[in-house]
Design a protein around this motif. Structure first.
Motif, PDB file in Angstrom:
ATOM      1  N   LEU A 250       0.822  -1.214   0.000  1.00  0.00           N
ATOM      2  CA  LEU A 250       0.000   0.000   0.000  1.00  0.00           C
ATOM      3  C   LEU A 250       0.860   1.270   0.000  1.00  0.00           C
ATOM      4  O   LEU A 250       0.336   2.383   0.192  1.00  0.00           O
ATOM      5  N   ALA A 251       2.168   1.103  -0.221  1.00  0.00           N
ATOM      6  CA  ALA A 251       3.104   2.246  -0.101  1.00  0.00           C
ATOM      7  C   ALA A 251       2.649   3.503  -0.856  1.00  0.00           C
ATOM      8  O   ALA A 251       2.683   4.602  -0.280  1.00  0.00           O
ATOM      9  N   PRO A 252       2.193   3.402  -2.114  1.00  0.00           N
ATOM     10  CA  PRO A 252       1.841   4.651  -2.828  1.00  0.00           C
ATOM     11  C   PRO A 252       0.722   5.442  -2.153  1.00  0.00           C
ATOM     12  O   PRO A 252       0.778   6.662  -2.095  1.00  0.00           O
ATOM     13  N   VAL A 253      -0.275   4.740  -1.629  1.00  0.00           N
ATOM     14  CA  VAL A 253      -1.397   5.477  -1.029  1.00  0.00           C
ATOM     15  C   VAL A 253      -1.088   5.897   0.414  1.00  0.00           C
ATOM     16  O   VAL A 253      -1.582   6.926   0.893  1.00  0.00           O
ATOM     17  N   LEU A 254      -0.240   5.128   1.089  1.00  0.00           N
ATOM     18  CA  LEU A 254       0.179   5.532   2.441  1.00  0.00           C
ATOM     19  C   LEU A 254       1.013   6.810   2.371  1.00  0.00           C
ATOM     20  O   LEU A 254       0.931   7.685   3.236  1.00  0.00           O
ATOM     21  N   GLN A 255       1.811   6.894   1.309  1.00  0.00           N
ATOM     22  CA  GLN A 255       2.628   8.096   1.092  1.00  0.00           C
ATOM     23  C   GLN A 255       1.730   9.334   0.965  1.00  0.00           C
ATOM     24  O   GLN A 255       2.016  10.386   1.546  1.00  0.00           O
ATOM     25  N   ASP A 256       0.648   9.191   0.211  1.00  0.00           N
ATOM     26  CA  ASP A 256      -0.301  10.314   0.084  1.00  0.00           C
ATOM     27  C   ASP A 256      -0.919  10.652   1.444  1.00  0.00           C
ATOM     28  O   ASP A 256      -1.075  11.823   1.796  1.00  0.00           O
ATOM     29  N   ALA A 257      -1.275   9.608   2.207  1.00  0.00           N
ATOM     30  CA  ALA A 257      -1.906   9.834   3.516  1.00  0.00           C
ATOM     31  C   ALA A 257      -0.951  10.571   4.457  1.00  0.00           C
ATOM     32  O   ALA A 257      -1.371  11.407   5.264  1.00  0.00           O
ATOM     33  N   ALA A 258       0.331  10.256   4.331  1.00  0.00           N
ATOM     34  CA  ALA A 258       1.330  10.880   5.222  1.00  0.00           C
ATOM     35  C   ALA A 258       1.434  12.385   4.990  1.00  0.00           C
ATOM     36  O   ALA A 258       1.898  13.122   5.861  1.00  0.00           O
ATOM     37  N   GLY A 259       0.979  12.831   3.832  1.00  0.00           N
ATOM     38  CA  GLY A 259       1.024  14.262   3.531  1.00  0.00           C
ATOM     39  C   GLY A 259      -0.185  15.020   4.077  1.00  0.00           C
ATOM     40  O   GLY A 259      -0.311  16.233   3.883  1.00  0.00           O
ATOM     41  N   ILE A 260      -1.090  14.303   4.732  1.00  0.00           N
ATOM     42  CA  ILE A 260      -2.303  14.929   5.282  1.00  0.00           C
ATOM     43  C   ILE A 260      -2.199  14.897   6.810  1.00  0.00           C
ATOM     44  O   ILE A 260      -1.752  13.895   7.383  1.00  0.00           O
ATOM     45  N   GLN A 261      -2.622  15.958   7.478  1.00  0.00           N
ATOM     46  CA  GLN A 261      -2.505  16.022   8.946  1.00  0.00           C
ATOM     47  C   GLN A 261      -3.232  14.847   9.621  1.00  0.00           C
ATOM     48  O   GLN A 261      -2.653  14.116  10.410  1.00  0.00           O
ATOM     49  N   GLY A 262      -4.530  14.661   9.317  1.00  0.00           N
ATOM     50  CA  GLY A 262      -5.291  13.550   9.898  1.00  0.00           C
ATOM     51  C   GLY A 262      -5.660  13.791  11.361  1.00  0.00           C
ATOM     52  O   GLY A 262      -5.086  14.652  12.027  1.00  0.00           O
ATOM     53  N   ARG A 263      -6.661  13.005  11.818  1.00  0.00           N
ATOM     54  CA  ARG A 263      -7.074  13.077  13.233  1.00  0.00           C
ATOM     55  C   ARG A 263      -7.428  11.670  13.689  1.00  0.00           C
ATOM     56  O   ARG A 263      -8.214  10.986  13.043  1.00  0.00           O
ATOM     57  N   TYR A 264      -6.789  11.246  14.769  1.00  0.00           N
ATOM     58  CA  TYR A 264      -7.059   9.910  15.299  1.00  0.00           C
ATOM     59  C   TYR A 264      -8.365   9.953  16.085  1.00  0.00           C
ATOM     60  O   TYR A 264      -8.551  10.813  16.942  1.00  0.00           O
ATOM     61  N   TYR A 265      -9.268   9.023  15.754  1.00  0.00           N
ATOM     62  CA  TYR A 265     -10.591   8.982  16.399  1.00  0.00           C
ATOM     63  C   TYR A 265     -10.701   7.705  17.217  1.00  0.00           C
ATOM     64  O   TYR A 265     -10.638   6.602  16.673  1.00  0.00           O
ATOM     65  N   GLY A 266     -10.808   7.818  18.536  1.00  0.00           N
ATOM     66  CA  GLY A 266     -10.971   6.636  19.398  1.00  0.00           C
ATOM     67  C   GLY A 266     -12.409   6.152  19.337  1.00  0.00           C
ATOM     68  O   GLY A 266     -13.337   6.948  19.465  1.00  0.00           O
ATOM     69  N   TYR A 267     -12.603   4.844  19.097  1.00  0.00           N
ATOM     70  CA  TYR A 267     -13.958   4.293  18.997  1.00  0.00           C
ATOM     71  C   TYR A 267     -14.746   4.562  20.287  1.00  0.00           C
ATOM     72  O   TYR A 267     -14.238   4.370  21.392  1.00  0.00           O
ATOM     73  N   GLN A 268     -16.014   4.958  20.136  1.00  0.00           N
ATOM     74  CA  GLN A 268     -16.857   5.129  21.320  1.00  0.00           C
ATOM     75  C   GLN A 268     -18.319   4.844  21.003  1.00  0.00           C
ATOM     76  O   GLN A 268     -18.753   4.904  19.858  1.00  0.00           O
ATOM     77  N   THR A 269     -19.048   4.547  22.069  1.00  0.00           N
ATOM     78  CA  THR A 269     -20.474   4.217  21.956  1.00  0.00           C
ATOM     79  C   THR A 269     -21.229   5.057  22.983  1.00  0.00           C
ATOM     80  O   THR A 269     -20.830   5.114  24.138  1.00  0.00           O
ATOM     81  N   THR A 270     -22.310   5.724  22.537  1.00  0.00           N
ATOM     82  CA  THR A 270     -23.154   6.481  23.475  1.00  0.00           C
ATOM     83  C   THR A 270     -24.554   5.894  23.442  1.00  0.00           C
ATOM     84  O   THR A 270     -25.135   5.737  22.368  1.00  0.00           O
ATOM     85  N   ARG A 271     -25.073   5.555  24.629  1.00  0.00           N
ATOM     86  CA  ARG A 271     -26.449   5.047  24.715  1.00  0.00           C
ATOM     87  C   ARG A 271     -27.266   5.972  25.604  1.00  0.00           C
ATOM     88  O   ARG A 271     -26.832   6.316  26.697  1.00  0.00           O
ATOM     89  N   LEU A 272     -28.451   6.341  25.122  1.00  0.00           N
ATOM     90  CA  LEU A 272     -29.311   7.270  25.856  1.00  0.00           C
ATOM     91  C   LEU A 272     -30.448   6.522  26.544  1.00  0.00           C
ATOM     92  O   LEU A 272     -30.918   5.509  26.025  1.00  0.00           O
ATOM     93  N   GLU A 273     -30.891   7.083  27.681  1.00  0.00           N
ATOM     94  CA  GLU A 273     -32.051   6.499  28.362  1.00  0.00           C
ATOM     95  C   GLU A 273     -33.279   6.584  27.453  1.00  0.00           C
ATOM     96  O   GLU A 273     -34.109   5.687  27.399  1.00  0.00           O
ATOM     97  N   ARG A 274     -33.425   7.692  26.751  1.00  0.00           N
ATOM     98  CA  ARG A 274     -34.533   7.820  25.787  1.00  0.00           C
ATOM     99  C   ARG A 274     -34.127   8.793  24.693  1.00  0.00           C
ATOM    100  O   ARG A 274     -33.275   9.650  24.892  1.00  0.00           O
ATOM    101  N   TRP A 275     -34.754   8.655  23.533  1.00  0.00           N
ATOM    102  CA  TRP A 275     -34.421   9.488  22.369  1.00  0.00           C
ATOM    103  C   TRP A 275     -35.357  10.684  22.231  1.00  0.00           C
ATOM    104  O   TRP A 275     -35.176  11.496  21.326  1.00  0.00           O
ATOM    105  N   THR A 276     -36.418  10.735  23.039  1.00  0.00           N
ATOM    106  CA  THR A 276     -37.379  11.834  22.864  1.00  0.00           C
ATOM    107  C   THR A 276     -37.715  12.457  24.205  1.00  0.00           C
ATOM    108  O   THR A 276     -37.576  11.822  25.259  1.00  0.00           O
ATOM    109  N   ASP A 277     -38.162  13.695  24.163  1.00  0.00           N
ATOM    110  CA  ASP A 277     -38.658  14.390  25.357  1.00  0.00           C
ATOM    111  C   ASP A 277     -39.702  15.393  24.870  1.00  0.00           C
ATOM    112  O   ASP A 277     -39.353  16.406  24.254  1.00  0.00           O
ATOM    113  N   GLY A 278     -40.964  15.075  25.086  1.00  0.00           N
ATOM    114  CA  GLY A 278     -42.031  15.961  24.613  1.00  0.00           C
ATOM    115  C   GLY A 278     -41.992  16.098  23.098  1.00  0.00           C
ATOM    116  O   GLY A 278     -42.025  15.106  22.370  1.00  0.00           O
ATOM    117  N   HIS A 279     -41.844  17.326  22.640  1.00  0.00           N
ATOM    118  CA  HIS A 279     -41.848  17.608  21.188  1.00  0.00           C
ATOM    119  C   HIS A 279     -40.448  17.518  20.574  1.00  0.00           C
ATOM    120  O   HIS A 279     -40.263  17.920  19.430  1.00  0.00           O
TER     121      HIS A 279
END
Ligand code: FAD
Ligand code: 3HM
Length: 381
Positions: A250-279
């Motif tokens: 994958l060297a050619p495309v990794l080289q392109d990626a290395a030229g971009i700043q990028g942002r590392y995103y840590g996997y996460q999960t959010t669960r809500l007690e409910r999705w609605t409140d009134g209106h």
């Protein structure tokens, strides 16, 4: 003349907010959408959509636009230490890959053409269950329906004080959009089908994964995964020497990626007690942010956008209680999203996707779901 249509105020112009806005406007609502950013634009790289959201795009009339710059790869290939584990052709499953800017532009066009009033640079700071939103400049606006589609940090959700649970997984990912460079990749590995999605896993001696996803003829989405505890693996801009030593093909495309700043995103999960409140109803990452393993975060957001618009419109037509209709909407629709969220978190935590042949059973139930089928909840004897 006063406008007798029902009115919706939407916070957030991402995939969730734009889809809800387009659907509601097409169902006869007057809709105003507030986007905090000075302009409506999608950040990020590529995305995969499945039947559940592609059906919604059909219904809001966005499919021809989307098709023009997206593709269905011949197979979803999984490799371990560069050995092919599986090539899933996903027979009978509708799916497409594309760039995020293209999907966003497509939804923005659909919302605009449906008559949605879009206000950029408009920050929502909160909402109330009786159907108001407040903007950062202090203005308060009334609506029959308020939609909090303002992402994982949702001010609408937080202003309502809805209890939530957030869990972090040990891995995370940095995403890039780079040129395809198909001929160069072909020269390095002539036997590979470079139009496939290729999920390159390495677990031993070090956990490093590259998810290679062609988005169209010119653009490639690559996502580089590593545990957040691995400082060099999760560094941005990427450590080119490290990544090319593990993935030399994958060297050619990794080289392109290395030229971009990028942002590392840590996997996460959010669960809500409910999705609605009134209106007020919450959708997308504000309600159900999930790990990306099954590629369903945006897909479920769009699915819920459609079903919310249908449920609210039916309640209005029947002169029924809207808050009650929203509670019922969550009751019948949420299980499909919960399933995608649970499975994605399980895959993120166990790394079981590395074994290949994973798009079966419960893991494709959400992908196969058709939220636009009025008979979808009928029980067949
Ligand atoms: P967002 O995209 O976060 O949009 C929220 C919008 O609200 C933003 O425009 C923001 O500026 C605006 N906003 C925020 N606060 C305010 C405010 N106070 N007032 C007004 N506006 C506000 N999903 C898939 O379906 N397929 C995939 O292949 C896929 N891959 C992924 C890969 C990774 C690594 C990750 C992290 C996620 C992936 N997802 C995928 C998930 C997907 O990106 C998200 O679920 C989706 O973008 C959520 O859309 P949203 O509209 O709910 O939120
Ligand atoms: C499309 C897609 N699939 C899986 C992941 C992941 O497991 O991080 C990310 C993606 O963008």
């Amino acid at each position: 003349m006063t406008d007798s249509r029902r009115h919706a105020e939407i916070s957030g112009g991402g995939f969730a907010g734009l889809t809800t806005a387009a659907a509601l406007a097409q169902m006869g609502w007057s809709v105003r959408l507030h986007e905090r950013a000075p302009e409506l634009r999608a950040e990020g790289a590529g995305i995969v959509l499945w039947n559940n959201s592609l059906q919604v795009l059909d219904r809001i009339g966005a499919t021809p636009d989307l098709q023009s710059r997206s593709m269905t790869p011949p197979a979803y290939e999984t490799r371990m230490n560069n050995e092919i584990q599986s090539q899933e052709v996903l027979e009978g499953i509708r799916w497409r890959t594309m760039t995020r800017p293209h999907l966003h532009e497509t939804l923005l066009t659909a919302a605009r053409e449906s008559g949605v009033e879009i206000v950029a640079g408009s920050e929502v700071v909160g909402a109330t269950p009786d159907g108001t939103i407040t903007l950062a400049d202090g203005e308060t606006l009334d609506a029959d329906l308020v939609v909090g589609a303002d992402g994982v940090g949702s001010p609408v959700r937080d202003s309502l004080g809805i209890p939530l649970k957030r869990e972090r997984s040990r891995d995370g990912i940095t995403r890039f959009l780079v040129p395809r460079r198909k001929a160069e990749l072909q020269a390095l590995e002539p036997d590979t089908e470079w139009d496939n999605v290729i999920d390159f896993w390495n677990l031993d001696p070090r956990v490093l994964r590259v998810l290679y996803t062609p988005a169209n003829d010119e653009e490639l989405y690559i996502a580089l995964m590593s545990p957040s505890a691995d400082a060099d693996g999760s560094r941005v801009p990427i450590d080119l020497e490290l990544w090319t030593s593990v993935f030399p093909q994958l060297a050619p495309v990794l080289q392109d990626a290395a030229g971009i700043q990028g942002r590392y995103y840590g996997y996460q999960t959010t669960r809500l007690e409910r999705w609605t409140d009134g209106h007020v109803a919450l959708i997308g990452d504000s309600a159900h942010a999930m790990c990306p393993a099954l590629a369903q975060g945006a897909g479920t957001a769009m699915q819920n956008a459609w079903t919310l618009a249908v449920a609210a419109t039916e309640a209005v037509k029947a002169d029924a209680d809207l808050p009650g209709a929203l509670v019922e909407w969550e009751r019948v629709e949420r299980p499909y999203t919960d399933l995608a969220q649970d499975r994605s978190q399980w895959y993120a935590d166990t790394r079981e996707m590395a074994k290949g042949n994973q798009f079966v059973g419960e893991s494709v139930e959400t992908a196969l779901y058709n939220p636009t089928d009025p008979h979808r909840h009928e029980v067949h004897a």
